[in-house]
Write a protein that holds these residues in place. Sequence first.
Motif, PDB file in Angstrom:
ATOM      1  N   VAL A  17     -31.884  81.532 -44.663  1.00 59.11           N
ATOM      2  CA  VAL A  17     -32.814  80.525 -44.974  1.00 59.11           C
ATOM      3  C   VAL A  17     -33.235  80.230 -46.405  1.00 59.11           C
ATOM      4  O   VAL A  17     -33.474  81.094 -47.287  1.00 59.11           O
ATOM      5  N   THR A  18     -32.904  78.973 -46.734  1.00 62.05           N
ATOM      6  CA  THR A  18     -33.325  78.543 -47.864  1.00 62.05           C
ATOM      7  C   THR A  18     -34.663  77.557 -47.787  1.00 62.05           C
ATOM      8  O   THR A  18     -34.569  76.565 -47.222  1.00 62.05           O
ATOM      9  N   VAL A  19     -35.664  77.934 -48.550  1.00 67.22           N
ATOM     10  CA  VAL A  19     -36.885  77.247 -48.560  1.00 67.22           C
ATOM     11  C   VAL A  19     -37.190  76.271 -49.914  1.00 67.22           C
ATOM     12  O   VAL A  19     -36.883  76.977 -50.709  1.00 67.22           O
ATOM     13  N   SER A  20     -37.617  75.346 -49.718  1.00 63.59           N
ATOM     14  CA  SER A  20     -37.681  74.475 -50.881  1.00 63.59           C
ATOM     15  C   SER A  20     -39.051  74.286 -51.476  1.00 63.59           C
ATOM     16  O   SER A  20     -39.769  74.765 -50.690  1.00 63.59           O
ATOM     17  N   CYS A  30     -36.636  65.209 -45.177  1.00 62.45           N
ATOM     18  CA  CYS A  30     -35.623  66.021 -46.009  1.00 62.45           C
ATOM     19  C   CYS A  30     -34.120  65.642 -46.019  1.00 62.45           C
ATOM     20  O   CYS A  30     -34.068  64.839 -45.223  1.00 62.45           O
ATOM     21  N   LYS A  37     -28.397  72.995 -49.963  1.00 59.85           N
ATOM     22  CA  LYS A  37     -29.917  73.195 -50.314  1.00 59.85           C
ATOM     23  C   LYS A  37     -30.552  72.275 -49.930  1.00 59.85           C
ATOM     24  O   LYS A  37     -30.338  70.905 -49.851  1.00 59.85           O
ATOM     25  N   ASN A  64     -25.291  74.002 -41.884  1.00 55.82           N
ATOM     26  CA  ASN A  64     -26.810  74.497 -41.958  1.00 55.82           C
ATOM     27  C   ASN A  64     -27.565  73.616 -41.120  1.00 55.82           C
ATOM     28  O   ASN A  64     -27.367  72.551 -40.620  1.00 55.82           O
ATOM     29  N   CYS A  68     -38.262  71.022 -41.108  1.00 58.47           N
ATOM     30  CA  CYS A  68     -39.555  71.049 -41.743  1.00 58.47           C
ATOM     31  C   CYS A  68     -40.606  71.913 -41.292  1.00 58.47           C
ATOM     32  O   CYS A  68     -40.826  71.900 -40.138  1.00 58.47           O
ATOM     33  N   GLN A  69     -40.571  73.185 -42.144  1.00 60.39           N
ATOM     34  CA  GLN A  69     -41.442  74.173 -41.765  1.00 60.39           C
ATOM     35  C   GLN A  69     -42.404  74.481 -42.575  1.00 60.39           C
ATOM     36  O   GLN A  69     -42.254  74.404 -43.992  1.00 60.39           O
ATOM     37  N   CYS A  73     -39.462  71.463 -46.815  1.00 60.29           N
ATOM     38  CA  CYS A  73     -37.922  71.469 -46.375  1.00 60.29           C
ATOM     39  C   CYS A  73     -37.275  72.770 -46.274  1.00 60.29           C
ATOM     40  O   CYS A  73     -37.261  73.367 -47.306  1.00 60.29           O
ATOM     41  N   THR A  74     -36.751  73.048 -45.205  1.00 63.37           N
ATOM     42  CA  THR A  74     -36.032  74.194 -44.892  1.00 63.37           C
ATOM     43  C   THR A  74     -34.731  74.158 -44.405  1.00 63.37           C
ATOM     44  O   THR A  74     -34.468  73.253 -43.726  1.00 63.37           O
ATOM     45  N   GLU A  76     -31.254  76.314 -42.827  1.00 60.27           N
ATOM     46  CA  GLU A  76     -31.039  77.476 -42.101  1.00 60.27           C
ATOM     47  C   GLU A  76     -29.670  77.638 -42.052  1.00 60.27           C
ATOM     48  O   GLU A  76     -28.816  76.627 -41.438  1.00 60.27           O
TER      49      GLU A  76
END
Length: 82
Positions: A17-20, A30, A37, A64, A68-69, A73-74, A76
């Motif tokens: 998981v990449t969280v921005s 997003c 990313k 991916n 939106c978590q 923006c995320t 996975e």
Amino acid sequence: MHTLGLALWLLAGAPRVTVSEVPCTTVDDCWLDEGGKPIARPRAKKGRALPRGDCGGKIEWLRNRLSCQNKVCTAELIGDKC
């Protein structure tokens, strides 16, 4: 040997998981960059549906899942199906 290398890579705990830092209200705020990313949705893409992934030019959208978590923006990583 190739299968063993893949198994070791998977066990190594590659980031899933990449969280921005990009704030969002919904996933419509997003977008994904070329490397998968999460980024802010470009103005030119506002109002358009998210791309559907394919094994051609939109492979990052296949690999991916964008969401939106917790109001950011995320992305996975769900894997490569090609």
